[in-house]
Design an enzyme around this catalytic site. Structure first.
Site, PDB file in Angstrom:
ATOM      1  N   LYS A 104     -53.559  42.824  -9.757  1.00 54.35           N
ATOM      2  CA  LYS A 104     -54.210  41.999 -10.436  1.00 54.35           C
ATOM      3  C   LYS A 104     -55.872  41.564 -10.343  1.00 54.35           C
ATOM      4  O   LYS A 104     -56.556  41.548 -11.091  1.00 54.35           O
ATOM      5  CB  LYS A 104     -53.392  40.668 -10.347  1.00 54.35           C
ATOM      6  CG  LYS A 104     -54.336  39.561 -10.789  1.00 54.35           C
ATOM      7  CD  LYS A 104     -53.431  38.237 -10.597  1.00 54.35           C
ATOM      8  CE  LYS A 104     -53.873  36.946  -9.764  1.00 54.35           C
ATOM      9  NZ  LYS A 104     -55.131  36.704  -9.310  1.00 54.35           N
ATOM     10  N   ASN A 105     -55.955  41.518  -8.857  1.00 57.47           N
ATOM     11  CA  ASN A 105     -57.309  41.188  -8.502  1.00 57.47           C
ATOM     12  C   ASN A 105     -58.256  42.485  -8.435  1.00 57.47           C
ATOM     13  O   ASN A 105     -59.532  42.314  -8.494  1.00 57.47           O
ATOM     14  CB  ASN A 105     -57.428  40.782  -7.116  1.00 57.47           C
ATOM     15  CG  ASN A 105     -56.862  39.256  -7.190  1.00 57.47           C
ATOM     16  OD1 ASN A 105     -56.350  38.686  -8.057  1.00 57.47           O
ATOM     17  ND2 ASN A 105     -56.665  38.693  -5.891  1.00 57.47           N
ATOM     18  N   CYS A 154     -59.500  23.531  -9.113  1.00 55.75           N
ATOM     19  CA  CYS A 154     -57.873  23.955  -9.501  1.00 55.75           C
ATOM     20  C   CYS A 154     -57.014  23.690  -8.092  1.00 55.75           C
ATOM     21  O   CYS A 154     -57.398  23.142  -7.157  1.00 55.75           O
ATOM     22  CB  CYS A 154     -58.115  25.567  -9.709  1.00 55.75           C
ATOM     23  SG  CYS A 154     -57.925  26.636  -8.444  1.00 55.75           S
ATOM     24  N   ARG A 162     -63.628  25.582  -5.733  1.00 52.93           N
ATOM     25  CA  ARG A 162     -63.940  26.759  -6.065  1.00 52.93           C
ATOM     26  C   ARG A 162     -65.207  26.667  -6.869  1.00 52.93           C
ATOM     27  O   ARG A 162     -65.327  26.992  -7.920  1.00 52.93           O
ATOM     28  CB  ARG A 162     -62.796  27.449  -6.970  1.00 52.93           C
ATOM     29  CG  ARG A 162     -61.703  27.480  -5.920  1.00 52.93           C
ATOM     30  CD  ARG A 162     -60.452  28.281  -6.792  1.00 52.93           C
ATOM     31  NE  ARG A 162     -60.664  29.740  -6.555  1.00 52.93           N
ATOM     32  CZ  ARG A 162     -59.825  30.659  -7.076  1.00 52.93           C
ATOM     33  NH1 ARG A 162     -58.539  30.128  -7.708  1.00 52.93           N
ATOM     34  NH2 ARG A 162     -59.774  31.669  -7.371  1.00 52.93           N
ATOM     35  N   ASP A 195     -54.136  34.847   0.130  1.00 54.63           N
ATOM     36  CA  ASP A 195     -53.127  34.900  -1.006  1.00 54.63           C
ATOM     37  C   ASP A 195     -51.514  35.378  -0.535  1.00 54.63           C
ATOM     38  O   ASP A 195     -50.896  35.494  -1.147  1.00 54.63           O
ATOM     39  CB  ASP A 195     -53.388  36.138  -2.030  1.00 54.63           C
ATOM     40  CG  ASP A 195     -54.672  35.749  -2.920  1.00 54.63           C
ATOM     41  OD1 ASP A 195     -55.187  34.468  -2.631  1.00 54.63           O
ATOM     42  OD2 ASP A 195     -55.312  36.496  -3.404  1.00 54.63           O
ATOM     43  N   ARG A 224     -48.710  34.687 -13.982  1.00 58.51           N
ATOM     44  CA  ARG A 224     -50.136  35.149 -13.694  1.00 58.51           C
ATOM     45  C   ARG A 224     -50.143  36.428 -12.539  1.00 58.51           C
ATOM     46  O   ARG A 224     -51.212  37.025 -13.001  1.00 58.51           O
ATOM     47  CB  ARG A 224     -50.992  34.063 -13.064  1.00 58.51           C
ATOM     48  CG  ARG A 224     -51.288  32.821 -13.989  1.00 58.51           C
ATOM     49  CD  ARG A 224     -52.519  32.140 -13.474  1.00 58.51           C
ATOM     50  NE  ARG A 224     -53.385  32.745 -12.824  1.00 58.51           N
ATOM     51  CZ  ARG A 224     -54.057  32.371 -11.927  1.00 58.51           C
ATOM     52  NH1 ARG A 224     -53.781  31.523 -11.256  1.00 58.51           N
ATOM     53  NH2 ARG A 224     -55.131  33.370 -11.502  1.00 58.51           N
TER      54      ARG A 224
HETATM   55  C1  LIG Z   1     -59.129  37.140  -9.250  1.00 60.39           C
HETATM   56  C2  LIG Z   1     -59.395  37.316  -7.828  1.00 60.39           C
HETATM   57  O1  LIG Z   1     -59.860  38.354  -7.383  1.00 60.39           O
HETATM   58  N1  LIG Z   1     -59.088  36.337  -6.785  1.00 60.39           N
HETATM   59  C3  LIG Z   1     -59.107  36.224  -5.769  1.00 60.39           C
HETATM   60  C4  LIG Z   1     -60.711  35.899  -5.182  1.00 60.39           C
HETATM   61  O2  LIG Z   1     -60.861  34.637  -5.829  1.00 60.39           O
HETATM   62  P1  LIG Z   1     -62.445  34.168  -5.745  1.00 60.39           P
HETATM   63  O3  LIG Z   1     -63.282  35.352  -6.062  1.00 60.39           O
HETATM   64  O4  LIG Z   1     -62.605  33.068  -6.729  1.00 60.39           O
HETATM   65  O5  LIG Z   1     -62.418  33.924  -4.143  1.00 60.39           O
HETATM   66  P2  LIG Z   1     -63.870  33.512  -3.341  1.00 60.39           P
HETATM   67  O6  LIG Z   1     -63.880  34.773  -2.113  1.00 60.39           O
HETATM   68  O7  LIG Z   1     -65.061  33.564  -4.190  1.00 60.39           O
HETATM   69  O8  LIG Z   1     -63.718  32.339  -2.673  1.00 60.39           O
HETATM   70  C5  LIG Z   1     -63.540  32.074  -1.316  1.00 60.39           C
HETATM   71  C6  LIG Z   1     -64.190  30.541  -0.913  1.00 60.39           C
HETATM   72  O9  LIG Z   1     -65.478  30.760  -1.162  1.00 60.39           O
HETATM   73  C7  LIG Z   1     -65.944  29.566  -2.006  1.00 60.39           C
HETATM   74  N2  LIG Z   1     -66.987  29.922  -3.049  1.00 60.39           N
HETATM   75  C8  LIG Z   1     -66.864  30.908  -3.693  1.00 60.39           C
HETATM   76  C9  LIG Z   1     -67.850  31.250  -4.377  1.00 60.39           C
HETATM   77  C10 LIG Z   1     -69.063  30.509  -4.662  1.00 60.39           C
HETATM   78  O10 LIG Z   1     -69.957  30.844  -5.375  1.00 60.39           O
HETATM   79  N3  LIG Z   1     -69.208  29.590  -3.839  1.00 60.39           N
HETATM   80  C11 LIG Z   1     -68.111  29.208  -2.806  1.00 60.39           C
HETATM   81  O11 LIG Z   1     -68.215  28.142  -1.999  1.00 60.39           O
HETATM   82  C12 LIG Z   1     -64.630  29.049  -2.773  1.00 60.39           C
HETATM   83  O12 LIG Z   1     -64.753  27.818  -3.083  1.00 60.39           O
HETATM   84  C13 LIG Z   1     -63.489  29.484  -1.703  1.00 60.39           C
HETATM   85  O13 LIG Z   1     -63.476  28.604  -0.744  1.00 60.39           O
HETATM   86  O14 LIG Z   1     -60.752  35.994  -3.878  1.00 60.39           O
HETATM   87  C14 LIG Z   1     -59.790  35.021  -3.099  1.00 60.39           C
HETATM   88  C15 LIG Z   1     -60.032  35.125  -1.728  1.00 60.39           C
HETATM   89  O15 LIG Z   1     -59.632  36.231  -1.174  1.00 60.39           O
HETATM   90  C16 LIG Z   1     -58.501  35.112  -3.366  1.00 60.39           C
HETATM   91  O16 LIG Z   1     -57.659  33.948  -2.976  1.00 60.39           O
HETATM   92  C17 LIG Z   1     -58.021  35.283  -4.833  1.00 60.39           C
HETATM   93  O17 LIG Z   1     -56.977  35.685  -5.150  1.00 60.39           O
HETATM   94  C1  LIG Z   2     -55.811  32.577  -5.893  1.00 59.53           C
HETATM   95  C2  LIG Z   2     -55.183  33.829  -6.689  1.00 59.53           C
HETATM   96  O1  LIG Z   2     -55.845  34.176  -7.853  1.00 59.53           O
HETATM   97  P1  LIG Z   2     -56.979  33.574  -8.936  1.00 59.53           P
HETATM   98  O2  LIG Z   2     -58.302  33.749  -8.089  1.00 59.53           O
HETATM   99  O3  LIG Z   2     -56.982  34.329 -10.096  1.00 59.53           O
HETATM  100  O4  LIG Z   2     -56.562  32.133  -9.181  1.00 59.53           O
HETATM  101  C3  LIG Z   2     -54.293  34.623  -6.418  1.00 59.53           C
HETATM  102  O5  LIG Z   2     -54.052  35.824  -6.623  1.00 59.53           O
HETATM  103  O6  LIG Z   2     -53.669  34.002  -5.243  1.00 59.53           O
END
Ligand SMILES: CC(=O)N[C@H]1[C@@H](OP(=O)(O)OP(=O)(O)OC[C@H]2O[C@@H](n3ccc(=O)[nH]c3=O)[C@H](O)[C@@H]2O)O[C@H](CO)[C@@H](O)[C@@H]1O
Ligand SMILES: C=C(OP(=O)(O)O)C(=O)O
Length: 436
Positions: free
Chosen positions: A22-23, A117, A122, A306, A398
């Site tokens: 998925k990711n 969420c 996030r 995850d 999802r």
């Molecule tokens: C669709 C997808 O690939 N989802 C994955 C992706 O989510 P996602 O890409 O949202 O996760 P991030 O690595 O960006 O987020 C990690 C942390 O960084 C913080 N943050 C992130 C961006 C930003 O601009 N500012 C900030 O503060 C977030 O709030 C969080 O606490 O990586 C996460 C961390 O491995 C996984 O749990 C999710 O399953």
């Molecule tokens: C947190 C997850 O996904 P998403 O970033 O799409 O919410 C996940 O795959 O566990």
């Protein structure tokens, strides 16, 4: 309302096949928007609700998308629109990943603000910081983020405050069509980043360093559709590895890539689980008694957030005291209360959870608080005494394809029912038991 009903007590045996990740597929689909020439063909795509959502986002942006037999074909050669509305972003935060591609292709993008969420606030400040460094003007208002650039984005040097997966992907996509070279430091190293970079390079991009802490992207003038197979889903694989271990079973998780799962394998081995790397996957054999361990979630190659809730389920069965510390998301312990409903001996202390095991787990009616929590509660149901009913399955859908069917094929006593059907199923069980 649909429910999954699990009756605990069966050991799992056999082989389960892992789907495409998925990711990995979500950013790859977003990247197809970069191709102004030719169609992209994406294979091994899982039939998840998130995939249908991102396909809808692309169609609304004027791309042509078909999805058959786990293969998506995208033609993004027409003039694209520039807005991803709230109705999609609300369903799936990864919709923000179209922003980098749209900005690079159109010079303008308008995407609904994702909001918080179930696992944390996030924010996407690191994504926006990257776009601004490349010359975009970013405005946030009326629930939308608007980014615009005069002419083309320009190559820049960007340092991420945290190795965010989404920010790395969004900025990498934007940089592929920028004028000049972009260097992004402190980037995420997840296997899904490498998969995206491989796809972009097949499209004609020049991305180097994926899988390390620094990405170097030389911008090109145009990108073309490309053919790509999505990597196996390491989180789905890990979830079935836990299913085998928690039930004391013996399962081959086909398609699992050991190098993507090294932190999980190390922790499961510490717990006394036997893990054997086979040519086509990973075999997991659960011990009679699991040992307690401590876990801290970290960006890759650290222990994945995850897998945190599924590992919590496994640690509930371990002898002794374990501690899980969540460092990636600030609020990813919503499932703890649900575990308590199943008689788990568990408490939250700040960003950690302390477990005293083994808990005498009991079946209960529980509600999935997020996608991985849904899987973790079902795993707990596999070993709880009595019947567990798990609701809020929209989260499960999802990220998992036919989860209950795959578990049933391994020997679990599990079914998915609509509320009205539940009485009929219970009655049939009663009659079967009477006749046994
Ligand atoms: C669709 C997808 O690939 N989802 C994955 C992706 O989510 P996602 O890409 O949202 O996760 P991030 O690595 O960006 O987020 C990690 C942390 O960084 C913080 N943050 C992130 C961006 C930003 O601009 N500012 C900030 O503060 C977030 O709030 C969080 O606490 O990586 C996460 C961390 O491995 C996984 O749990 C999710 O399953
Ligand atoms: C947190 C997850 O996904 P998403 O970033 O799409 O919410 C996940 O795959 O566990």
């Amino acid at each position: 309302m649909e429910k999954i009903i699990v009756r605990g007590g069966q050991r799992l045996y056999g082989t389960v096949k892992v789907e495409g990740a998925k990711n990995a597929v979500l950013p790859v689909i977003a990247a197809t928007l970069l191709a102004s020439d030719g169609k992209s063909v994406i294979r091994d795509v899982p039939t998840l609700s998130d995939v249908y959502t991102i396909n809808e986002v692309l169609r609304n942006l004027n791309a042509e998308v078909s999805f058959n037999n786990n293969t998506i074909v995208v033609d993004a050669s027409r003039v694209l629109k520039e807005e991803a509305p709230f109705e999609y972003v609300r369903k799936m935060r990864a919709s923000v990943l179209v922003m980098g591609s749209l900005l690079a292709r159109n010079g303008r993008a308008r995407v609904a603000l994702p909001g918080g969420c179930a696992i944390g606030s996030r924010p996407i400040d690191q994504h926006l910081k990257g776009f601004e460094a490349m010359g975009a003007k970013v405005k946030v208002g009326n629930g939308f983020i608007e980014a615009e650039v005069d002419g083309r984005l320009r190559g820049a040097k960007i340092y991420l405050d945290f190795p965010s997966v989404g920010a790395t992907e969004n900025i990498m996509m934007a940089a592929t069509l920028a004028k000049g070279t972009t260097i992004i430091e402190n980037v995420a190293k997840e296997p899904e980043i490498v998969d995206l970079a491989n796809f972009l390079n097949k499209m004609g991009a020049r991305v180097k360093g994926a899988g390390t802490g620094t990405l170097r992207i030389e911008g090109v003038d145009v990108l073309f559709g490309a053919d790509h197979n999505i990597i196996p889903d390491r989180i789905e694989a890990g979830t079935f590895m836990v299913a085998a271990a928690i039930t004391g079973g013996n399962v081959l998780v086909q398609g699992a890539v050991p190098e993507h799962l090294s932190s999980l394998i190390a922790k499961m081995e510490e717990m006394g689980v036997t893990i054997i790397e086979e040519t086509d996957g990973v075999r997991v054999i659960g011990p009679d008694q699991l040992k307690s361990v401590d876990i801290k979630t970290m960006p890759h190659p650290g222990f994945p957030t995850d897998m945190q809730s599924q590992m919590m389920a496994l640690l509930l069965r371990a002898e002794g005291t374990s501690m899980i510390t969540e460092t990636v998301f600030e609020n990813r312990f919503m499932h703890v209360e649900e575990f308590r409903r199943m008689n788990a001996d568990i408490k939250i202390e700040g960003r950690s959870v302390i477990l005293n095991g083994p808990s005498n787990l009991q079946g209960a009616e529980v509600s999935a608080t997020d996608l991985r929590a849904a899987a973790a509660l079902i795993l707990t149901g596999l070993v709880a005494d009595g019947v567990t009913r798990v609701t809020e399955l929209k989260h499960l859908d999802r990220g998992y394809v036919n989860f209950h069917e795959k578990l049933a094929a391994l020997g679990a006593d599990i079914e998915r029912v609509k509320e009205a059907e539940e009485n009929v199923v219970e009655f049939q069980k009663y009659v079967t038991d009477l006749n046994a």
